[in-house]
Write an enzyme that holds these catalytic residues in place. Structure first.
Site, PDB file in Angstrom:
ATOM      1  N   GLU A 122       0.820  -1.208   0.000  1.00  0.00           N
ATOM      2  CA  GLU A 122       0.000   0.000   0.000  1.00  0.00           C
ATOM      3  C   GLU A 122       0.853   1.257   0.000  1.00  0.00           C
ATOM      4  O   GLU A 122       0.548   2.225  -0.701  1.00  0.00           O
ATOM      5  CB  GLU A 122      -0.933   0.008   1.226  1.00  0.00           C
ATOM      6  CG  GLU A 122      -1.719   1.311   1.323  1.00  0.00           C
ATOM      7  CD  GLU A 122      -2.911   1.246   2.268  1.00  0.00           C
ATOM      8  OE1 GLU A 122      -2.942   0.380   3.150  1.00  0.00           O
ATOM      9  OE2 GLU A 122      -3.800   2.083   2.096  1.00  0.00           O
ATOM     10  N   ASP A 139      -0.590  -5.207   2.892  1.00  0.00           N
ATOM     11  CA  ASP A 139      -1.064  -4.019   3.599  1.00  0.00           C
ATOM     12  C   ASP A 139      -0.351  -4.004   4.951  1.00  0.00           C
ATOM     13  O   ASP A 139      -0.623  -4.835   5.815  1.00  0.00           O
ATOM     14  CB  ASP A 139      -2.581  -4.076   3.789  1.00  0.00           C
ATOM     15  CG  ASP A 139      -3.149  -2.717   4.141  1.00  0.00           C
ATOM     16  OD1 ASP A 139      -2.381  -1.866   4.623  1.00  0.00           O
ATOM     17  OD2 ASP A 139      -4.360  -2.513   3.947  1.00  0.00           O
ATOM     18  N   ILE A 194      -0.338  -1.943   7.514  1.00  0.00           N
ATOM     19  CA  ILE A 194      -1.325  -1.783   8.605  1.00  0.00           C
ATOM     20  C   ILE A 194      -2.683  -1.584   7.927  1.00  0.00           C
ATOM     21  O   ILE A 194      -2.898  -0.563   7.269  1.00  0.00           O
ATOM     22  CB  ILE A 194      -1.076  -0.548   9.503  1.00  0.00           C
ATOM     23  CG1 ILE A 194       0.340  -0.541  10.087  1.00  0.00           C
ATOM     24  CG2 ILE A 194      -2.116  -0.524  10.633  1.00  0.00           C
ATOM     25  CD1 ILE A 194       0.611   0.657  11.020  1.00  0.00           C
ATOM     26  N   ASP A 195      -3.560  -2.536   8.062  1.00  0.00           N
ATOM     27  CA  ASP A 195      -4.926  -2.301   7.593  1.00  0.00           C
ATOM     28  C   ASP A 195      -5.732  -1.901   8.825  1.00  0.00           C
ATOM     29  O   ASP A 195      -5.820  -2.659   9.794  1.00  0.00           O
ATOM     30  CB  ASP A 195      -5.519  -3.556   6.940  1.00  0.00           C
ATOM     31  CG  ASP A 195      -6.846  -3.219   6.273  1.00  0.00           C
ATOM     32  OD1 ASP A 195      -6.865  -2.320   5.426  1.00  0.00           O
ATOM     33  OD2 ASP A 195      -7.858  -3.832   6.636  1.00  0.00           O
ATOM     34  N   THR A 221      -5.377   1.728   9.692  1.00  0.00           N
ATOM     35  CA  THR A 221      -4.463   2.768  10.177  1.00  0.00           C
ATOM     36  C   THR A 221      -5.181   3.780  11.079  1.00  0.00           C
ATOM     37  O   THR A 221      -4.619   4.237  12.075  1.00  0.00           O
ATOM     38  CB  THR A 221      -3.801   3.497   8.981  1.00  0.00           C
ATOM     39  OG1 THR A 221      -3.094   2.535   8.220  1.00  0.00           O
ATOM     40  CG2 THR A 221      -2.831   4.570   9.442  1.00  0.00           C
ATOM     41  N   ASP A 266      -6.088  -4.460   0.626  1.00  0.00           N
ATOM     42  CA  ASP A 266      -7.036  -4.524   1.745  1.00  0.00           C
ATOM     43  C   ASP A 266      -7.672  -5.911   1.848  1.00  0.00           C
ATOM     44  O   ASP A 266      -8.063  -6.323   2.938  1.00  0.00           O
ATOM     45  CB  ASP A 266      -8.196  -3.524   1.555  1.00  0.00           C
ATOM     46  CG  ASP A 266      -7.752  -2.072   1.476  1.00  0.00           C
ATOM     47  OD1 ASP A 266      -6.903  -1.665   2.288  1.00  0.00           O
ATOM     48  OD2 ASP A 266      -8.266  -1.338   0.603  1.00  0.00           O
TER      49      ASP A 266
HETATM   50  P1  2AM Z   1      -6.285   1.282   5.638  1.00  0.00           P
HETATM   51  O1  2AM Z   1      -6.483   1.297   7.097  1.00  0.00           O
HETATM   52  O2  2AM Z   1      -5.079   0.495   5.220  1.00  0.00           O
HETATM   53  O3  2AM Z   1      -6.311   2.658   5.038  1.00  0.00           O
HETATM   54  C1  2AM Z   1     -11.940   0.970   6.185  1.00  0.00           C
HETATM   55  O4  2AM Z   1     -13.206   1.102   5.690  1.00  0.00           O
HETATM   56  C2  2AM Z   1     -11.102   0.149   5.225  1.00  0.00           C
HETATM   57  O5  2AM Z   1     -10.895   0.902   4.024  1.00  0.00           O
HETATM   58  C3  2AM Z   1      -9.739  -0.176   5.777  1.00  0.00           C
HETATM   59  O6  2AM Z   1      -9.437  -1.484   5.396  1.00  0.00           O
HETATM   60  C4  2AM Z   1      -8.840   0.854   5.122  1.00  0.00           C
HETATM   61  O7  2AM Z   1      -7.504   0.461   4.972  1.00  0.00           O
HETATM   62  C5  2AM Z   1      -9.494   0.955   3.763  1.00  0.00           C
HETATM   63  N1  2AM Z   1      -9.191   2.200   3.099  1.00  0.00           N
HETATM   64  C6  2AM Z   1      -9.089   3.403   3.667  1.00  0.00           C
HETATM   65  N2  2AM Z   1      -8.804   4.339   2.762  1.00  0.00           N
HETATM   66  C7  2AM Z   1      -8.735   3.718   1.577  1.00  0.00           C
HETATM   67  C8  2AM Z   1      -8.486   4.172   0.247  1.00  0.00           C
HETATM   68  N3  2AM Z   1      -8.233   5.448  -0.024  1.00  0.00           N
HETATM   69  N4  2AM Z   1      -8.495   3.252  -0.728  1.00  0.00           N
HETATM   70  C9  2AM Z   1      -8.758   1.960  -0.447  1.00  0.00           C
HETATM   71  N5  2AM Z   1      -8.986   1.484   0.793  1.00  0.00           N
HETATM   72  C10 2AM Z   1      -8.984   2.355   1.799  1.00  0.00           C
HETATM   73 CA    CA Z   2      -5.646  -1.052   3.896  1.00  0.00          CA
END
Ligand code: 2AM
Ligand code: CA
Length: 289
Positions: free
Chosen positions: A79, A107, A109-110, A112, A235
């Site tokens: 990511e 990913d 940290i999923d 974040t 994700d």
């Molecule tokens: P992340 O924490 O790695 O950003 C929350 O609804 C989910 O959407 C999380 O898995 C988050 O991953 C992901 N997510 C957040 N922003 C995103 C983006 N811009 N594009 C795709 N996934 C996103």
């Molecule tokens: Ca993610």
């Protein structure tokens, strides 16, 4: 594993793909947890809702270098190596798919936003695809010390026990999760329409902030299903295999088969899949392509 290590694929100690994935997820997860409440920087990516810390970047760097030490000829998509926003994410995936037969999709940290706020529900997600098909998926939740592991054709496990999706046979008996990605212009209104349509029909809705964790929970039978609009390959790639190997069903929200390019995802125990898709589609909440 159905796909064997051969010759130069494994340079150090002939470790299996899955063992390397577990090792990376455990190491990175422990490190992330040690940084909870102590991250120094907070940057915004595509919007004020799209967060990244130096811990995301450090975790990805650690995983990348460990994987490439074992498998120097594999390709790597993380990511934090991709640019912000859906188009950059699409392009990064296309480039990575062209590069090598074996592609690691990570990913670091999923969840974040959870991590930044100290809310449990941030995980490391690591998938390995062979010619575009996910063959290994590992998700590690350091808050609860849970390692979810799936291998294509061999099932999915947590705490060494085989996972199985739950038995809910209608939405009315289902606990369903969704999420809100950072893209507030494109995805948010669609996801909100989805919640409005789904919430009255299900036992309840959960929004825990990590797509990977939601998928692991569908596999473990803790949720009956999950959908979300506007996700990226990193994700969901590991979690998709987990749900499939636990007897569940995964498609895009229009019902088409999952592949790594799918951004609007539905993953369920199978039994409630059609009902969930119909509910979303009838509400205009399935998203576009
Ligand atoms: P992340 O924490 O790695 O950003 C929350 O609804 C989910 O959407 C999380 O898995 C988050 O991953 C992901 N997510 C957040 N922003 C995103 C983006 N811009 N594009 C795709 N996934 C996103
Ligand atoms: Ca993610």
């Amino acid at each position: 594993m159905t796909v064997n290590l051969q010759g130069s694929e494994s340079i150090i100690g002939s470790k299996s793909f899955t063992a390397v994935a577990i090792n990376c997820a455990a190491k990175a997860g422990e490190w992330i947890k040690s940084k909870l409440g102590a991250h120094a920087s907070l940057s915004l990516k595509s919007s004020p809702h799209d967060l990244v810390t130096e811990v995301d970047k450090g975790s990805e760097k650690m995983i990348r270098s460990l994987i490439l030490t074992h498998f120097p000829h594999h390709s790597f998509l993380g990511e934090e190596g991709a640019g912000a926003g859906p188009e950059a994410s699409r392009q990064a995936l296309e480039a990575a798919l062209q590069a090598e037969d074996y592609l690691w999709i990570v990913d670091p940290i999923d969840g974040t936003t959870n991590f930044v706020h100290g809310f449990p529900g941030y995980v490391v997600s690591i998938a390995l695809a062979y010619r575009g098909e996910v063959i290994v998926g590992v998700i590690y939740d350091p808050s609860r010390d849970e390692m979810f592991v799936a291998e294509k054709g061999k099932g999915a496990y947590v705490h060494g026990k085989r996972m199985q999706v739950d038995e809910a046979d209608k939405l009315g008996a289902s606990l369903i999760a969704t999420g809100f990605p950072a893209d507030h212009l494109g995805s948010l209104p669609v996801n909100l329409r989805g919640i409005q349509a789904v919430a009255p029909r299900v036992r309840n809705v959960r929004v825990a902030g990590s797509a990977a964790l939601h998928l692991a929970y569908v596999a473990a039978g803790r949720l009956s299903g999950f959908w979300e609009i506007g996700l990226s390959s990193w994700d969901v790639a590991a979690g998709v295999l987990m749900v499939q190997e636990s007897g569940g069903r995964v498609s895009d929200t229009s019902g088409a088969a999952y592949d790594l390019r799918v951004r609007n995802i539905a993953a369920t125990n199978g039994a409630v899949h059609e009902e969930l898709l119909h509910t979303l589609q009838a509400a205009g909440a399935a998203g576009g392509k």
